[in-house]
Scaffold this motif. Structure first.
Motif, PDB file in Angstrom:
ATOM      1  N   THR A   2      34.566 -70.509 -28.623  1.00 43.29           N
ATOM      2  CA  THR A   2      33.640 -69.770 -27.762  1.00 43.29           C
ATOM      3  C   THR A   2      32.201 -70.040 -28.169  1.00 43.29           C
ATOM      4  O   THR A   2      31.320 -70.173 -27.312  1.00 43.29           O
ATOM      5  N   TRP A   3      31.973 -70.145 -29.485  1.00 45.38           N
ATOM      6  CA  TRP A   3      30.619 -70.399 -29.975  1.00 45.38           C
ATOM      7  C   TRP A   3      30.099 -71.756 -29.499  1.00 45.38           C
ATOM      8  O   TRP A   3      28.956 -71.881 -29.059  1.00 45.38           O
ATOM      9  N   THR A   6      29.243 -71.555 -25.866  1.00 44.78           N
ATOM     10  CA  THR A   6      27.994 -70.797 -25.715  1.00 44.78           C
ATOM     11  C   THR A   6      26.794 -71.682 -26.018  1.00 44.78           C
ATOM     12  O   THR A   6      25.801 -71.675 -25.279  1.00 44.78           O
ATOM     13  N   LYS A   7      26.870 -72.447 -27.105  1.00 45.70           N
ATOM     14  CA  LYS A   7      25.776 -73.363 -27.454  1.00 45.70           C
ATOM     15  C   LYS A   7      25.544 -74.377 -26.339  1.00 45.70           C
ATOM     16  O   LYS A   7      24.395 -74.637 -25.955  1.00 45.70           O
ATOM     17  N   LEU A   9      26.275 -74.110 -23.139  1.00 44.13           N
ATOM     18  CA  LEU A   9      25.753 -73.454 -21.938  1.00 44.13           C
ATOM     19  C   LEU A   9      24.272 -73.110 -22.075  1.00 44.13           C
ATOM     20  O   LEU A   9      23.488 -73.332 -21.150  1.00 44.13           O
ATOM     21  N   ILE A  10      23.877 -72.582 -23.220  1.00 34.69           N
ATOM     22  CA  ILE A  10      22.467 -72.230 -23.428  1.00 34.69           C
ATOM     23  C   ILE A  10      21.603 -73.482 -23.437  1.00 34.69           C
ATOM     24  O   ILE A  10      20.552 -73.539 -22.799  1.00 34.69           O
ATOM     25  N   TRP A  45      20.646 -72.991 -34.060  1.00 32.76           N
ATOM     26  CA  TRP A  45      22.107 -73.142 -34.219  1.00 32.76           C
ATOM     27  C   TRP A  45      22.446 -73.415 -35.686  1.00 32.76           C
ATOM     28  O   TRP A  45      23.416 -72.875 -36.222  1.00 32.76           O
TER      29      TRP A  45
END
Length: 116
Positions: A2-3, A6-7, A9-10, A45
């Motif tokens: 998931t992380w 998320t990275k 997508l951002i 990150w």
């Protein structure tokens, strides 16, 4: 997992945002694109993932030196684009960047800054 998603997508959202702003305003789009957004996201990150300060500091140090040889492309590309098609202009700009990087890396070795 998931992380990582998320990275992605951002980071992708930042690139899409810049391209959408650039459609509306060349100056503002260029200004935002010139900001070190990718580098800032990368070090955020790295920090969140527990990389040490030395690793983050080294990343910033090398990023500085790697940006300099990319600058000729930003000068040459608009000039080439008015004379040839987009892909040839882009390819030539990339080639100029590679050559500039090689020459710049060779020059910096004199001061014991090793990029390659």
């Amino acid at each position: 997992m998931t992380w990582i998603i998320t990275k992605y997508l951002i980071t992708a959202a930042c690139v899409v945002f810049i391209s959408e702003v650039a459609k509306r305003s060349d100056k503002i789009g260029g200004f935002i694109a010139a900001l070190p957004i990718v580098t800032i996201l990368a070090i955020i990150w790295m920090h969140i993932e527990g990389q040490g300060f030395t690793k983050i500091s080294n990343h910033m140090w090398y990023t500085f030196w790697y940006v300099i040889p990319t600058l000729p492309m930003f000068i040459v590309f608009p000039h080439l684009l008015s004379r040839m098609n987009f892909w040839l202009s882009l390819g030539t700009g990339i080639f100029i960047t590679i050559v500039s990087f090689g020459l710049f890396a060779a020059l910096l070795r004199r001061w014991e800054i090793i990029l390659l």
